[in-house]
Design an enzyme around this catalytic site. Sequence first.
Site, PDB file in Angstrom:
ATOM      1  N   LYS A  32       0.527 -12.620 -18.608  1.00  0.00           N
ATOM      2  CA  LYS A  32       1.625 -12.019 -19.360  1.00  0.00           C
ATOM      3  C   LYS A  32       2.885 -11.981 -18.500  1.00  0.00           C
ATOM      4  CE  LYS A  32       0.049 -11.255 -23.375  1.00  0.00           C
ATOM      5  NZ  LYS A  32       0.584 -12.195 -24.390  1.00  0.00           N
ATOM      6  N   ASP A  34      -9.333 -15.107 -33.821  1.00  0.00           N
ATOM      7  CA  ASP A  34      -9.988 -13.799 -33.728  1.00  0.00           C
ATOM      8  C   ASP A  34     -11.360 -13.832 -34.400  1.00  0.00           C
ATOM      9  OD1 ASP A  34      -7.684 -12.598 -32.509  1.00  0.00           O
ATOM     10  OD2 ASP A  34      -6.745 -12.526 -34.487  1.00  0.00           O
ATOM     11  N   GLU A  80      -4.422 -16.138 -19.720  1.00  0.00           N
ATOM     12  CA  GLU A  80      -2.987 -16.059 -20.012  1.00  0.00           C
ATOM     13  C   GLU A  80      -2.351 -15.000 -19.115  1.00  0.00           C
ATOM     14  OE1 GLU A  80      -1.634 -14.903 -23.985  1.00  0.00           O
ATOM     15  OE2 GLU A  80       0.381 -14.640 -23.152  1.00  0.00           O
ATOM     16  N   ASP A 111      -5.854 -11.818 -21.460  1.00  0.00           N
ATOM     17  CA  ASP A 111      -4.487 -11.547 -21.005  1.00  0.00           C
ATOM     18  C   ASP A 111      -4.529 -10.785 -19.685  1.00  0.00           C
ATOM     19  OD1 ASP A 111      -3.039 -12.401 -23.536  1.00  0.00           O
ATOM     20  OD2 ASP A 111      -4.412 -10.887 -24.318  1.00  0.00           O
ATOM     21  N   HIS A 129      -3.676  -6.667 -23.070  1.00  0.00           N
ATOM     22  CA  HIS A 129      -2.623  -7.435 -23.741  1.00  0.00           C
ATOM     23  C   HIS A 129      -1.263  -6.758 -23.712  1.00  0.00           C
ATOM     24  CE1 HIS A 129      -0.157  -8.729 -27.182  1.00  0.00           C
ATOM     25  NE2 HIS A 129      -0.619  -9.922 -26.886  1.00  0.00           N
ATOM     26  N   GLU A 186     -10.215 -16.438 -24.547  1.00  0.00           N
ATOM     27  CA  GLU A 186      -8.856 -16.250 -24.057  1.00  0.00           C
ATOM     28  C   GLU A 186      -8.705 -14.797 -23.670  1.00  0.00           C
ATOM     29  OE1 GLU A 186      -4.411 -15.430 -24.898  1.00  0.00           O
ATOM     30  OE2 GLU A 186      -6.224 -14.406 -25.578  1.00  0.00           O
ATOM     31  N   HIS A 221     -10.109 -15.456 -29.224  1.00  0.00           N
ATOM     32  CA  HIS A 221      -8.842 -14.828 -28.840  1.00  0.00           C
ATOM     33  C   HIS A 221      -9.048 -13.386 -28.381  1.00  0.00           C
ATOM     34  CE1 HIS A 221      -4.707 -13.197 -30.145  1.00  0.00           C
ATOM     35  NE2 HIS A 221      -4.508 -13.926 -29.066  1.00  0.00           N
ATOM     36  N   ARG A 222      -8.746 -13.139 -27.106  1.00  0.00           N
ATOM     37  CA  ARG A 222      -9.008 -11.828 -26.474  1.00  0.00           C
ATOM     38  C   ARG A 222     -10.491 -11.464 -26.645  1.00  0.00           C
ATOM     39  NH1 ARG A 222      -3.837  -8.465 -29.042  1.00  0.00           N
ATOM     40  NH2 ARG A 222      -2.497 -10.293 -29.256  1.00  0.00           N
TER      41      ARG A 222
HETATM   42  O1  G3P Z   1      -2.819 -17.479 -25.936  1.00  0.00           O
HETATM   43  C1  G3P Z   1      -2.529 -17.411 -27.297  1.00  0.00           C
HETATM   44  C2  G3P Z   1      -2.105 -16.032 -27.699  1.00  0.00           C
HETATM   45  O2  G3P Z   1      -2.992 -15.116 -27.143  1.00  0.00           O
HETATM   46  C3  G3P Z   1      -0.707 -15.708 -27.252  1.00  0.00           C
HETATM   47  O3  G3P Z   1      -0.216 -14.558 -27.848  1.00  0.00           O
HETATM   48  O4  G3P Z   1       0.373 -12.200 -27.966  1.00  0.00           O
HETATM   49  O5  G3P Z   1      -1.904 -12.913 -28.600  1.00  0.00           O
HETATM   50  O6  G3P Z   1      -1.214 -12.930 -26.228  1.00  0.00           O
HETATM   51  P1  G3P Z   1      -0.774 -13.087 -27.643  1.00  0.00           P
HETATM   52 CA    CA Z   2      -3.078 -13.843 -25.210  1.00  0.00          CA
END
Ligand code: G3P
Ligand code: CA
Length: 302
Positions: free
Chosen positions: A156, A287, A154, A53, A66, A51, A24-25
Amino acid sequence: MSGATTPREGYFAPRAGRVLCIAHRGARSVAPENTILAAQRGLEEGADLWELDVQLTADGHLVVVHDDTLERTTDVASRPEYANRAPWRVCDFTLDEVRGLDAGGWYHAADPFGQVASGGVTADDLALFPGLRIPTLDEALAFTADHGWRVNVEIKDMTVNADGSPGSPTYPGDAAVVRAVLESIRAHGLTEQAILSSFRHDYLRHAAAMEPALALAALVEDVRPADPVALCRDLGVVAYHPGDDIVTEADVAALRAMGVAVNVWTVNEEADMRRFIDWGVSGLITDFPLLCWGILREKGLA
Ligand code: G3P
Ligand code: CA
């Protein structure tokens, strides 16, 4: 959606019987989020993909960040030249300005996951963080392609900010944003290695029309959709990405029976990882990819 015939429909088929570990990120527990170093750490920790953003700068460049403001993850608020630019929205900064910010130095003092205090992030690790830059989407995808890796991009929602204020007056429109993201994905030869997701489902509709080969995922949070299967069918997506607090075991069963992948976010606790694996999810967005990878390996699912 079962009986896959296109790359989009078949994206998850080669991964049947496995559970994806999704950083995640990047591996944001051990490196500043959404940086190339965080991606590198995710790769090293065994993640199947990362992943990231995406947002637009004032001059129309796609960057990997993000928040809709730059305050939390850069040094913008301490820079005298930007003192009168609060709240430092990404959409109000040019690419050159964004690229001049330090996107790594904040991590040490913030210690966002307690990894500095616990020793999980060492002094040698910390020494690498100051001076890290916010990547462009192109740079992030180049890293992904160069390492034969995969990515969840992703987009935004750039039409509204987190504080409810409208996005940039120069916002080019949903179709233009999606077109630019798709061009970048194609340019790096990642159409069949990427998953595109968004909370703004209009982006997904545009992407479905523009690129039949790209896997798409419906992101949802806070409120469980009344009928997740119907939602995914309507959007033409091959994956459902729910927040961990709204997904149910019945949803997972129903979606997977329809051939829809279910990748849950953000799953950081071992017990939760094991529970969702037992439910039959297809991926965990975490994470802590190393923890996830270890569990998957133990279970023969990595
Ligand atoms: O893609 C899953 C998650 O990353 C979505 O929420 O706020 O962490 O970008 P956020
Ligand atoms: Ca995300």
